[in-house]
Design an enzyme around this catalytic site. Structure first.
Site, PDB file in Angstrom:
ATOM      1  N   LYS A 295       5.482   4.454  19.121  1.00  0.00           N
ATOM      2  CA  LYS A 295       5.191   5.920  19.082  1.00  0.00           C
ATOM      3  C   LYS A 295       5.188   6.820  20.260  1.00  0.00           C
ATOM      4  O   LYS A 295       4.758   5.742  21.327  1.00  0.00           O
ATOM      5  CB  LYS A 295       3.431   5.743  18.697  1.00  0.00           C
ATOM      6  CG  LYS A 295       2.698   5.905  17.396  1.00  0.00           C
ATOM      7  CD  LYS A 295       1.086   5.357  17.611  1.00  0.00           C
ATOM      8  CE  LYS A 295       0.451   4.273  15.848  1.00  0.00           C
ATOM      9  NZ  LYS A 295      -0.493   4.768  16.400  1.00  0.00           N
TER      10      LYS A 295
ATOM     11  N   ASP B  44       1.784   6.261   2.714  1.00  0.00           N
ATOM     12  CA  ASP B  44       1.174   5.171   2.734  1.00  0.00           C
ATOM     13  C   ASP B  44       0.231   5.527   2.863  1.00  0.00           C
ATOM     14  O   ASP B  44      -0.462   7.160   3.434  1.00  0.00           O
ATOM     15  CB  ASP B  44       2.071   4.651   4.262  1.00  0.00           C
ATOM     16  CG  ASP B  44       0.644   4.067   4.546  1.00  0.00           C
ATOM     17  OD1 ASP B  44      -0.279   3.556   4.315  1.00  0.00           O
ATOM     18  OD2 ASP B  44       1.007   2.866   6.112  1.00  0.00           O
TER      19      ASP B  44
ATOM     20  N   ASP C 178       0.521  -0.772  -0.284  1.00  0.00           N
ATOM     21  CA  ASP C 178       0.257   0.000   0.424  1.00  0.00           C
ATOM     22  C   ASP C 178       0.906   1.066   0.185  1.00  0.00           C
ATOM     23  O   ASP C 178       0.361   2.488   0.545  1.00  0.00           O
ATOM     24  CB  ASP C 178      -1.163   0.011   1.040  1.00  0.00           C
ATOM     25  CG  ASP C 178       0.126  -0.672   2.554  1.00  0.00           C
ATOM     26  OD1 ASP C 178       0.879  -0.566   2.119  1.00  0.00           O
ATOM     27  OD2 ASP C 178      -0.848  -0.356   3.508  1.00  0.00           O
TER      28      ASP C 178
HETATM   29  P1  GTP Z   1      -5.513  -1.087   8.272  1.00  0.00           P
HETATM   30  O1  GTP Z   1      -6.582  -2.345   8.908  1.00  0.00           O
HETATM   31  O2  GTP Z   1      -6.506   0.279   7.522  1.00  0.00           O
HETATM   32  O3  GTP Z   1      -3.743  -0.702   8.842  1.00  0.00           O
HETATM   33  O4  GTP Z   1      -5.074  -1.335   6.677  1.00  0.00           O
HETATM   34  P2  GTP Z   1      -3.879  -2.619   6.010  1.00  0.00           P
HETATM   35  O5  GTP Z   1      -4.855  -4.168   6.763  1.00  0.00           O
HETATM   36  O6  GTP Z   1      -3.781  -3.060   4.704  1.00  0.00           O
HETATM   37  O7  GTP Z   1      -2.841  -3.207   7.881  1.00  0.00           O
HETATM   38  P3  GTP Z   1      -1.160  -2.413   7.336  1.00  0.00           P
HETATM   39  O8  GTP Z   1      -1.233  -1.203   6.621  1.00  0.00           O
HETATM   40  O9  GTP Z   1      -1.256  -1.882   8.745  1.00  0.00           O
HETATM   41  O10 GTP Z   1      -0.490  -3.313   6.589  1.00  0.00           O
HETATM   42  C1  GTP Z   1       0.650  -3.116   5.678  1.00  0.00           C
HETATM   43  C2  GTP Z   1       1.332  -4.228   4.056  1.00  0.00           C
HETATM   44  O11 GTP Z   1       0.702  -5.540   4.932  1.00  0.00           O
HETATM   45  C3  GTP Z   1      -0.056  -3.698   3.940  1.00  0.00           C
HETATM   46  O12 GTP Z   1       0.131  -4.062   2.709  1.00  0.00           O
HETATM   47  C4  GTP Z   1      -1.428  -5.193   4.287  1.00  0.00           C
HETATM   48  O13 GTP Z   1      -1.664  -5.700   2.852  1.00  0.00           O
HETATM   49  C5  GTP Z   1      -0.181  -5.874   4.154  1.00  0.00           C
HETATM   50  N1  GTP Z   1      -0.772  -6.986   5.861  1.00  0.00           N
HETATM   51  C6  GTP Z   1      -1.163  -6.418   6.620  1.00  0.00           C
HETATM   52  N2  GTP Z   1      -1.399  -8.027   7.341  1.00  0.00           N
HETATM   53  C7  GTP Z   1      -1.510  -8.483   6.912  1.00  0.00           C
HETATM   54  C8  GTP Z   1      -1.656 -10.098   6.714  1.00  0.00           C
HETATM   55  O14 GTP Z   1      -1.303 -11.091   7.445  1.00  0.00           O
HETATM   56  N3  GTP Z   1      -1.112 -11.483   5.808  1.00  0.00           N
HETATM   57  C9  GTP Z   1      -0.219 -10.571   4.755  1.00  0.00           C
HETATM   58  N4  GTP Z   1       0.019 -11.429   3.687  1.00  0.00           N
HETATM   59  N5  GTP Z   1      -0.597  -8.946   3.865  1.00  0.00           N
HETATM   60  C10 GTP Z   1      -0.562  -8.273   5.359  1.00  0.00           C
END
Ligand code: GTP
Length: 359
Positions: A163, A221, A112
């Site tokens: 943080k 981000d 992302d």
């Molecule tokens: P929020 O729910 O809004 O915080 O977004 P998010 O679910 O994408 O979480 P976050 O932005 O912290 O994740 C950072 C990156 O890691 C993103 O590209 C997510 O797609 C990926 N990610 C987060 N959790 C997982 C997981 O459990 N498995 C995999 N494969 N990717 C994950």
């Protein structure tokens, strides 16, 4: 040598709801193509030939869209977590698809992030110091909303700090890593692991070489609606270049099949998706209209995201609004300051007004 990448795309994207109810965050259209397309095109341009997507939430959407990856000049594979394994668990879960030798580098990216930094220079830094893992770090003006990552004089990471009100540095983790392959195999298997909270701090504690690569190129981000709108506009205007931008950079981007009235205005890096309609006198400023959206005559849409097939009637004002898919907004509504409408919501004509009530 094959250069490989792992993309973490399994998150639920809760901060971007309701857009992520029907579409996983990395597949949302940003400047006309899925966010992930911009990342994959950058990886291909940097010499990556094989990439593995660690999927979980709505996993099928990725393979349905990208297939074998040949359209992007990549060989793509997909591995799905039945239950989300977090960032570290997601990386470990794709290990058996990697071809790199134990000492070879593997790029790992959050799905992302929009970044203009040099992947090649980050790889070169990793090799130069013989690091176990090398993290891209960016400097932000205010790090209080992030965990921060202090370095010593040689660029070694000394800690991963949560943080805090008075961060000791403004350097933060930008979500793009070079792993030495053997480290991926060492992540515990079959349980959730966070690289940020578990893997990296444990490496620092054990005295491993965890290197910071600081490059303050464009970085964002896209996890929140405000950042999503900004990232899309920055791609459309060329502030962050992308090999995947489907048209020349400029003040706006209109995709094929969209009908835009001659006396409407598109400004600020707005993006108008396939099959959209923008009627007379409408002004779309710094906004994203996803495929099939329609904006009525005289409406103002500013810093907003309008979901697929959603319609906004005549004379509406949208500012910082997020509309899910298939929303119907009747004429004369004023949707301001972060309002979010869920898929299929219907607002009658003039149902929400602010300024006229004050008059
Ligand atoms: P929020 O729910 O809004 O915080 O977004 P998010 O679910 O994408 O979480 P976050 O932005 O912290 O994740 C950072 C990156 O890691 C993103 O590209 C997510 O797609 C990926 N990610 C987060 N959790 C997982 C997981 O459990 N498995 C995999 N494969 N990717 C994950």
């Amino acid at each position: 040598m094959t250069l490989e990448a792992v993309l973490l795309v399994g998150g639920q994207g809760t901060r971007l709801r309701p857009l992520t109810i029907a579409t996983p965050k990395p597949m949302l259209a940003v400047a006309g193509v899925p966010l992930l397309t911009h990342q994959l095109a950058r990886l291909a341009a940097a010499g990556v030939t094989h990439a593995v997507l660690g999927t979980s939430y709505q996993a099928h959407v990725f393979a349905d869209h990208f297939g074998d990856g040949s359209a992007l000049g990549l060989e793509l594979e997909y591995v799905t977590e039945a239950d989300p394994l977090g960032t570290g668990g997601g990386i470990r879960n794709v290990a058996d698809r990697l071809r790199a030798g134990p000492d070879d580098p593997v790029l790992v990216l959050n799905g992302d992030v929009l970044s203009g930094h040099s992947l090649r220079t980050q790889l070169a830094e990793h090799r130069r110091v013989g690091a176990t893992v090398t993290l891209h770090l960016v400097e932000v003006t205010d790090a209080r909303a992030f965990g921060c990552v202090p370095l010593d004089a040689d660029g070694r990471v000394t800690a991963f700090l949560e943080k805090m009100d008075a961060p000791v540095t403004n350097l933060i983790n930008a979500g793009c890593y070079v792993f030495t392959r053997r480290l991926i195999d060492d992540i515990p298997c079959g349980r959730p692991v966070s690289v940020e909270r578990e893997t990296f701090p444990a490496l620092v504690a054990a005295g491993a070489r965890v290197q910071g690569y600081v490059e303050s190129a464009y970085w964002l981000d896209l996890g929140t609606p405000a950042a999503f709108v900004t990232g899309s506009a920055d791609l459309v205007t060329g502030k962050v270049p992308s090999p995947a931008l489907p048209g020349p950079a400029g003040d706006y981007l209109v995709l094929p099949g969209a009908a835009v009235a001659a006396d409407s205005a598109l400004t600020g890096g707005s993006s108008v998706g396939r099959g959209c309609r923008v009627e007379e006198g409408a002004w779309i400023d710094r906004s994203v209209l996803l495929d099939g959206a329609a904006i009525g005559g005289g409406s103002l849409v500013r810093s907003s995201i309008v979901g697929r097939r959603s319609t906004v009637g005549d004379g509406c004002v949208l500012t910082d609004a997020v509309l899910g898919d298939d929303v119907i907004v009747g004429a004369g509504n004023e949707l301001l300051a972060g309002i979010r409408l869920f898929p299929g919501a219907v607002l009658d004509e003039g149902a929400v007004r602010f300024s006229s009530d004050l008059a």
